[in-house]
Motif scaffolding. Structure first.
Motif, PDB file in Angstrom:
ATOM      1  N   GLY A   1       0.776  -1.233   0.000  1.00  0.00           N
ATOM      2  CA  GLY A   1       0.000   0.000   0.000  1.00  0.00           C
ATOM      3  C   GLY A   1       0.806   1.280   0.000  1.00  0.00           C
ATOM      4  N   SER A   2       2.133   1.160  -0.091  1.00  0.00           N
ATOM      5  CA  SER A   2       2.995   2.348  -0.055  1.00  0.00           C
ATOM      6  C   SER A   2       3.520   2.683  -1.448  1.00  0.00           C
ATOM      7  N   ILE A   3       4.067   3.902  -1.567  1.00  0.00           N
ATOM      8  CA  ILE A   3       4.776   4.314  -2.782  1.00  0.00           C
ATOM      9  C   ILE A   3       6.246   4.422  -2.422  1.00  0.00           C
ATOM     10  N   PHE A   4       7.072   3.617  -3.051  1.00  0.00           N
ATOM     11  CA  PHE A   4       8.512   3.583  -2.765  1.00  0.00           C
ATOM     12  C   PHE A   4       9.263   4.076  -3.993  1.00  0.00           C
ATOM     13  N   GLY A   5      10.168   5.021  -3.789  1.00  0.00           N
ATOM     14  CA  GLY A   5      10.946   5.561  -4.886  1.00  0.00           C
ATOM     15  C   GLY A   5      12.396   5.129  -4.860  1.00  0.00           C
ATOM     16  N   LEU A   6      12.852   4.521  -5.948  1.00  0.00           N
ATOM     17  CA  LEU A   6      14.279   4.244  -6.140  1.00  0.00           C
ATOM     18  C   LEU A   6      14.870   5.476  -6.827  1.00  0.00           C
ATOM     19  N   LEU A   7      15.671   6.226  -6.094  1.00  0.00           N
ATOM     20  CA  LEU A   7      16.192   7.490  -6.602  1.00  0.00           C
ATOM     21  C   LEU A   7      17.678   7.377  -6.884  1.00  0.00           C
ATOM     22  N   GLY A   8      18.069   7.732  -8.087  1.00  0.00           N
ATOM     23  CA  GLY A   8      19.490   7.703  -8.406  1.00  0.00           C
ATOM     24  C   GLY A   8      19.734   8.128  -9.832  1.00  0.00           C
ATOM     25  N   PRO A   9      20.985   8.444 -10.159  1.00  0.00           N
ATOM     26  CA  PRO A   9      21.319   8.869 -11.521  1.00  0.00           C
ATOM     27  C   PRO A   9      21.155   7.742 -12.521  1.00  0.00           C
ATOM     28  N   ASN A  10      21.103   8.090 -13.785  1.00  0.00           N
ATOM     29  CA  ASN A  10      21.070   7.070 -14.829  1.00  0.00           C
ATOM     30  C   ASN A  10      22.305   6.187 -14.715  1.00  0.00           C
ATOM     31  N   GLY A  11      22.103   4.891 -14.863  1.00  0.00           N
ATOM     32  CA  GLY A  11      23.218   3.962 -14.744  1.00  0.00           C
ATOM     33  C   GLY A  11      23.492   3.515 -13.327  1.00  0.00           C
ATOM     34  N   ALA A  12      22.614   3.875 -12.388  1.00  0.00           N
ATOM     35  CA  ALA A  12      22.844   3.518 -10.979  1.00  0.00           C
ATOM     36  C   ALA A  12      22.493   2.064 -10.684  1.00  0.00           C
ATOM     37  N   GLY A  13      21.747   1.413 -11.570  1.00  0.00           N
ATOM     38  CA  GLY A  13      21.332   0.024 -11.339  1.00  0.00           C
ATOM     39  C   GLY A  13      19.848  -0.125 -11.076  1.00  0.00           C
ATOM     40  N   LYS A  14      19.083   0.961 -11.230  1.00  0.00           N
ATOM     41  CA  LYS A  14      17.649   0.914 -10.919  1.00  0.00           C
ATOM     42  C   LYS A  14      16.897  -0.029 -11.870  1.00  0.00           C
ATOM     43  N   THR A  15      17.144   0.116 -13.173  1.00  0.00           N
ATOM     44  CA  THR A  15      16.429  -0.713 -14.141  1.00  0.00           C
ATOM     45  C   THR A  15      16.827  -2.180 -14.010  1.00  0.00           C
ATOM     46  N   THR A  16      18.096  -2.443 -13.762  1.00  0.00           N
ATOM     47  CA  THR A  16      18.544  -3.830 -13.562  1.00  0.00           C
ATOM     48  C   THR A  16      17.835  -4.451 -12.368  1.00  0.00           C
ATOM     49  N   THR A  17      17.663  -3.675 -11.302  1.00  0.00           N
ATOM     50  CA  THR A  17      16.935  -4.155 -10.121  1.00  0.00           C
ATOM     51  C   THR A  17      15.502  -4.510 -10.495  1.00  0.00           C
ATOM     52  N   ILE A  18      14.849  -3.639 -11.249  1.00  0.00           N
ATOM     53  CA  ILE A  18      13.469  -3.880 -11.666  1.00  0.00           C
ATOM     54  C   ILE A  18      13.361  -5.146 -12.510  1.00  0.00           C
ATOM     55  N   LEU A  19      14.299  -5.339 -13.434  1.00  0.00           N
ATOM     56  CA  LEU A  19      14.272  -6.532 -14.284  1.00  0.00           C
ATOM     57  C   LEU A  19      14.417  -7.810 -13.467  1.00  0.00           C
ATOM     58  N   MET A  20      15.223  -7.775 -12.405  1.00  0.00           N
ATOM     59  CA  MET A  20      15.351  -8.944 -11.531  1.00  0.00           C
ATOM     60  C   MET A  20      14.083  -9.159 -10.724  1.00  0.00           C
ATOM     61  N   LEU A  21      13.449  -8.081 -10.271  1.00  0.00           N
ATOM     62  CA  LEU A  21      12.183  -8.213  -9.543  1.00  0.00           C
ATOM     63  C   LEU A  21      11.108  -8.846 -10.417  1.00  0.00           C
ATOM     64  N   LEU A  22      11.120  -8.526 -11.697  1.00  0.00           N
ATOM     65  CA  LEU A  22      10.127  -9.050 -12.630  1.00  0.00           C
ATOM     66  C   LEU A  22      10.449 -10.456 -13.127  1.00  0.00           C
TER      67      LEU A  22
END
Length: 326
Positions: free
Chosen positions: A35-56
């Protein structure tokens, strides 16, 4: 379950992804409450998209685990996909089909009953504000309209968790405001959990309950904005700005009576209190009890911009200046 024991919908345990010598995600431990909104904040290339792909479950971790509602994304990808709706940074639709036709296609792929699918599609279209454009070809849509259609596409699936990768990228300011308001509604009114990645500070600050600051594959800080600020300012003298009416010596004297106030600087009608601790709650109550109208109360150093820059400095990272704003 007690009020303090909130259900965890997303969890990573020492999640790591390496590509040869490059570590894209480094021992990430993350928990996102239902029920929360969580933000992954960081510059491009920080690993955010890679994290999302592993979660999926779209890429396998080198080490560690990614769990959605307790299901391992690597070993139960189909179950995970039934729980998660994903909005990538560049949503793909068939441009020669209308918005409605694209959503019908999604409903068919997900095996929805035609009657239920029709209801969900029209509810979703209206909710995202595309009713007037529903029968236009998607090739005529602006980027902001495509992002809203992407959210409608997710809503047709009706998932408890929505993951968004840079959802406002390339959208005009008015479109951004509308999209952020919609994201808040999905969490506050529907009770959905939202995990989004972004490099845009003020947008994350506006809608997220918690923030994880992500740099070079590592989570260097995580919590609410107040928690992150308190961690950074622990042991330091705090500066609190105050404006209240009626202004005068009596107001200054009242502020001096608050335990923890060491000094007061006056500039016009703005008071800056130098304090040994955070006295905002006590100060607010005291001023209200004595008949003052509080106009401004601000603890310096705890905006997300301040926090972001100072965590970069604390951890010894360089180049934060180019990523903090939008």
């Amino acid at each position: 379950m007690t009020d303090t024991a909130k259900e965890i919908l997303v969890e990573t345990i020492n999640l790591t992804k390496r590509y040869g010598q490059l570590t894209a995600v480094d021992k990430l431990n993350l928990k996102v409450e239902k029920g929360s909104i969580f933000g992954l904040l960081g510059p491009n290339g920080a690993g955010k998209t890679t994290t999302i792909l592993m979660l999926l479950g779209l890429t396998e971790p080198t080490e560690g685990k990614a769990l959605i509602a307790g299901y391992d994304s690597t070993y139960n990808p189909i179950k995970v996909k039934s729980i998660v709706g994903y909005l990538p940074d560049n949503v793909g639709f068939y441009t020669d089909m209308t918005g409605i036709e694209n959503l019908n296609y999604t409903a068919e792929l997900n095996g929805l009953d035609p009657k239920e699918a029709k209801k969900r599609i029209y509810d979703a279209i209206e909710r995202v504000g595309l009713k007037d454009a529903a029968n236009r070809k998607v090739g005529e849509y602006s980027r902001g309209m495509r992002q809203r259609l992407g959210i409608a596409d997710v809503l047709v699936k009706d998932p408890p968790l929505i993951i968004m990768d840079e959802p406002t990228l390339g959208i005009d300011p008015e479109g951004v405001r509308e999209l952020l308001a919609l994201i808040k509604t999905l969490a506050r009114e529907d009770g959905r959990t939202i995990l989004l990645s972004s490099h845009l500070l003020h947008q994350v600050q506006e809608i997220c309950d918690k923030v994880g600051i992500f740099v070079e594959g590592k989570m260097i800080a995580c919590g609410t904005i107040d928690e992150l600020g308190s961690q950074l300012l622990a042991g330091q003298q705090l500066q609190i700005e105050v404006m209240a009416e009626p202004f005068g010596e009596a107001l200054i004297d009242t502020c001096k009576t608050i335990e923890g106030v060491n000094d007061i600087k006056v500039k016009g009608h703005l008071l800056t209190l130098k304090c040994s601790k955070d006295i905002r709650k006590q100060l607010s109550r005291t001023l209200a009890n004595r008949g003052y109208e509080l106009l401004h109360l601000y603890l310096r150093g705890v905006s997300l911009n301040d926090i972001y820059q100072r965590y970069f400095q604390k951890e010894g990272y360089h180049g934060a200046e180019g990523y903090a704003g939008d």
